[in-house]
Design a protein around this motif. Structure first.
Motif, short mmCIF file in Angstrom:
data_model
loop_
_atom_site.label_atom_id
_atom_site.label_comp_id
_atom_site.label_asym_id
_atom_site.label_seq_id
_atom_site.Cartn_x
_atom_site.Cartn_y
_atom_site.Cartn_z
N TRP A 8 70.81 19.72 23.62
CA TRP A 8 70.35 20.78 22.73
C TRP A 8 70.14 22.09 23.47
O TRP A 8 70.00 22.15 24.68
CB TRP A 8 69.10 20.38 21.99
N ASP A 9 70.13 23.16 22.70
CA ASP A 9 69.90 24.50 23.23
C ASP A 9 68.46 24.90 22.90
O ASP A 9 68.14 25.14 21.74
CB ASP A 9 70.89 25.48 22.60
N LEU A 10 67.63 24.96 23.93
CA LEU A 10 66.25 25.43 23.75
C LEU A 10 66.06 26.84 24.29
O LEU A 10 65.05 27.49 24.00
CB LEU A 10 65.28 24.47 24.45
N ASP A 11 67.04 27.32 25.07
CA ASP A 11 66.94 28.67 25.63
C ASP A 11 66.95 29.74 24.55
O ASP A 11 66.47 30.85 24.78
CB ASP A 11 68.09 28.93 26.61
N PHE A 45 65.15 29.86 22.14
CA PHE A 45 63.75 30.12 21.80
C PHE A 45 63.01 30.76 22.98
O PHE A 45 62.40 31.81 22.85
CB PHE A 45 63.04 28.83 21.40
N PHE A 46 63.07 30.08 24.14
CA PHE A 46 62.41 30.57 25.34
C PHE A 46 63.30 30.21 26.54
O PHE A 46 63.49 29.03 26.83
CB PHE A 46 61.03 29.92 25.52
N LYS A 47 63.81 31.21 27.22
CA LYS A 47 64.69 30.95 28.36
C LYS A 47 63.89 30.47 29.57
O LYS A 47 62.81 30.98 29.84
CB LYS A 47 65.45 32.22 28.73
N GLY A 48 64.45 29.46 30.23
CA GLY A 48 63.84 29.02 31.48
C GLY A 48 63.04 27.74 31.42
O GLY A 48 62.31 27.41 32.35
N GLY A 49 63.14 27.02 30.31
CA GLY A 49 62.45 25.75 30.21
C GLY A 49 60.94 25.90 30.27
O GLY A 49 60.37 26.90 29.83
N SER A 50 60.27 24.92 30.86
CA SER A 50 58.81 24.94 30.89
C SER A 50 58.26 26.04 31.81
O SER A 50 57.07 26.35 31.76
CB SER A 50 58.27 23.57 31.32
N GLU A 51 59.11 26.62 32.63
CA GLU A 51 58.68 27.73 33.50
C GLU A 51 58.95 29.09 32.85
O GLU A 51 58.77 30.14 33.49
CB GLU A 51 59.43 27.66 34.85
N SER A 52 59.34 29.10 31.60
CA SER A 52 59.73 30.32 30.91
C SER A 52 58.61 31.36 30.84
O SER A 52 57.49 31.07 30.41
CB SER A 52 60.18 29.97 29.48
N GLU A 53 58.93 32.58 31.24
CA GLU A 53 57.98 33.68 31.10
C GLU A 53 57.82 34.06 29.63
O GLU A 53 56.73 34.48 29.21
CB GLU A 53 58.46 34.88 31.91
#
Length: 600
Positions: free
Chosen positions: A10-13, A15-23
């Motif tokens: 799936w594409d979660l980027d 929503f928020f790029k960078g996974g759980s480290e997303s700024e």
């Protein structure tokens, strides 16, 4: 023209790029916290309405509640996806704990609003609900008002909510960590593998009995080794619930789940009554299956076993196209929606380590998208699961024109939409069979769902109701939990089992989901309710899709009894309604028994 190859990741980027480290996610969580602070101040300053002229003030607060809710749900859904796709994501665990704390703050503020609204004089309340500003919220506002009256004071409920973060939800998180850390060593098809629990569970439908038995026993050894951890977790979850219920004066452990499902006890009793009275054919099916597998009675690890040597497999792309084809036969909107889900990578289906077991669909309300999680290994059961989760997503899609506060449908009707979609594909699979052997396999896959809802889910319900009753007297040890589970399975399966799964209570995530108590009977409700809708769809043919969408849009603004009466003209508090659905499933069993009589 070459068809687009659908991604299994799936594409979660988006929503928020960078996974759980997303700024971006960090900023979103900070914004959610700020929104809660603003809401807290607004509710603190809010005074109980004294006339219909206060409708604008109420509406303004409802909009603040909506905005805050959407922010929290978007963050919680994405973080949940991170953890499902990679159970080793430690940062996501930290973020999940943060969102739980934020949710607790929001719940406390929201309760404060509901309690102030509940203090409104009855005549003023009726006038408010007739205003243009609030008339569309009549159901949800009335529901809030009634629920608040059954709860404690704001101070006491706020304390319960605050304590639940670590004393309740924390145990649910602990269970997920326990499962995520488990690795299963097995030899499959001559190759030694280290599998996650989800991957090992998928071997329950392996063609070779030795593989099924070995994987089951390997998992059972793990559950046995860790049973005290799981027993402690389950006992603390139940203890917290029971202490809360006792403080509120709620005598029945079913009060909350029935209230959340907008369902009466009469409806629940009628459903289980109809099922219990009609289990004979399904026992016959299990006995025939045991015979086909060369055993006297069914062992637990053989329940998902294939009964023919030509069990059909579908690669992911083929499975997707099969679903799209048959969704299209039902209606263009369902097909177009599902195609978008495949093309835009809404689905996490890859078979790889470190994924959590099971499947789910979650909504991203700000983006008005969904994400679907599962582990796809090519079985027709996997295809059905994929269709099931797409049905959930379509439900959310159908509700897009509705105000977000009127989209909070209960689990039972949520399972209706998913099971309806699953039914479309299951029926199509049987009809598309190219040989008798293939038809037997596909028909059996369809019957297995009936067995799951009428027997497996019933066993969970029986276990959980009995466990909670015993938990009132004190901690229930693992040995007793095993006994309760085996007894429930023997009863629910009508004595058709040679061996049970005593540690099922430890292996099943649903017992540990803190957000949804009694995560069992709504599945069966949804299955049988969807059968009635499906029968209506077949009878009316082309054009039913819009009526179906209209039904879905009503699922969050009325009780299930009113929904059935409005859209089906049926009284679901009577066993007769449920018996009609069971009879449709019995027809599948009878066809299976006739076809397999020739195989004996």
């Amino acid at each position: 023209m070459t068809k687009l190859a659908y991604s299994q990741v799936w594409d979660l980027d988006v929503f928020f790029k960078g996974g759980s480290e997303s700024e971006e996610l960090r900023s979103h969580l900070d914004e959610a916290s700020n929104k809660i602070s603003v809401l807290e101040k607004s509710i603190e300053a809010f005074e109980t309405p004294t006339s219909k002229d206060d409708a604008d003030r109420v509406l303004q607060l409802l909009e603040e509640v909506k905005d805050t809710t959407l922010h929290l749900r978007q963050a919680g859904a994405v973080i949940g996806c991170f953890l499902a796709a990679d159970t080793t994501d430690k940062k996501a665990l930290v973020l999940q704990a943060e969102t739980m704390s934020l949710s607790a703050r929001f719940a406390t503020a929201d309760l404060g609003l509901q309690q102030k609204l509940a203090q409104t004089e009855n005549d003023v309340w009726e006038q408010l609900l007739q205003t243009d500003q609030l008339k569309d919220f009549t159901f949800i506002l009335s529901e809030w008002r009634e629920e608040v009256k059954m709860k404690l004071s704001q101070e006491e409920e706020s304390l319960i909510t605050a304590l639940s973060v670590d004393g309740y939800h924390g145990w649910g998180q602990f269970y997920n960590q326990l499962i995520g850390d488990i690795k299963v060593k097995l030899t499959v098809d001559g190759e030694e593998k280290i599998l996650s629990v989800g991957q090992a569970n998928n071997l329950s439908s392996h063609e070779e009995r030795a593989v099924r038995k070995t994987s089951f026993e390997a998992l059972e050894d793990i559950w046995t080794e860790k049973e005290d951890f799981f027993a402690t977790t389950l006992n603390h979850l139940a203890g917290f619930r029971l202490a809360t219920y006792k403080k509120r004066g709620w005598d029945s452990v079913l009060m909350e789940p029935l209230m959340r499902n907008r369902m009466s006890q009469d409806t629940l009793d009628a459903m289980w009554g109809a099922i219990s009275a009609n289990k004979g054919p399904f026992v016959d099916y299990l006995n025939r299956k045991a015979e086909l597998l060369g055993t006297d009675k069914m062992d637990w690890f053989d329940l998902d076993a294939p009964v023919t040597s030509s069990t059909k497999k579908m690669e992911y792309q083929e499975g997707a196209e099969f679903i799209l084809k048959h969704f299209g036969a039902f209606g263009p909107e369902l097909e177009a929606f599902a195609r978008k889900a495949f093309e835009d990578s809404w689905i996490e289906a890859e078979d790889r380590p470190n994924k959590r077991p099971g499947g789910f669909c979650t909504g991203m309300p700000i983006s008005e998208q969904s994400r679907i999680f599962m582990t796809y290994s090519g079985s027709m059961s996997n295809v059905a699961t994929l269709a099931h989760e797409l049905g959930h997503a379509f439900h959310s899609y159908a509700l897009r024109p509705v105000h977000p506060l009127n989209r909070q449908y209960a689990m039972g009707v949520a399972e209706t939409a998913s099971t309806f979609a699953e039914m479309i594909v299951a029926d199509a699979s049987v009809k598309a069979a190219e040989s008798t052997e293939e038809k037997i396999a596909l028909l059996e896959d369809k019957i297995q769902r009936s067995v799951a809802f009428f027997m497996n889910i019933h066993a969970r319900f029986l276990f959980e109701t009995r466990f909670y009753e015993e938990r009132k007297a004190g901690v229930v040890p693992a040995s007793r939990l095993n006994q309760l589970m085996s007894e429930a399975q023997e009863e629910a399966y009508g004595g058709a089992l040679s061996s049970t799964h005593p540690h099922f209570w430890a292996s099943k995530l649903h017992f540990y989901i803190t957000g949804t108590p009694f995560y069992n009977f709504p599945y069966t409700f949804g299955y049988l309710f969807s059968l009635s809708i499906y029968a209506k769809a077949l009878a009316e043919g082309e054009g039913f899709e819009q009526k179906y969408i209209a039904l879905l849009r009503d699922t969050a603004v009325m009780s299930v009894e009113d929904l059935a009466m409005k859209h089906l003209g049926e009284d679901i508090t009577k066993q007769e309604f449920w018996a009609k659905g069971v009879t449709l499933c019995v027809n599948d069993v009878e066809e299976f028994l006739n076809l397999t009589a020739k195989e004996r």
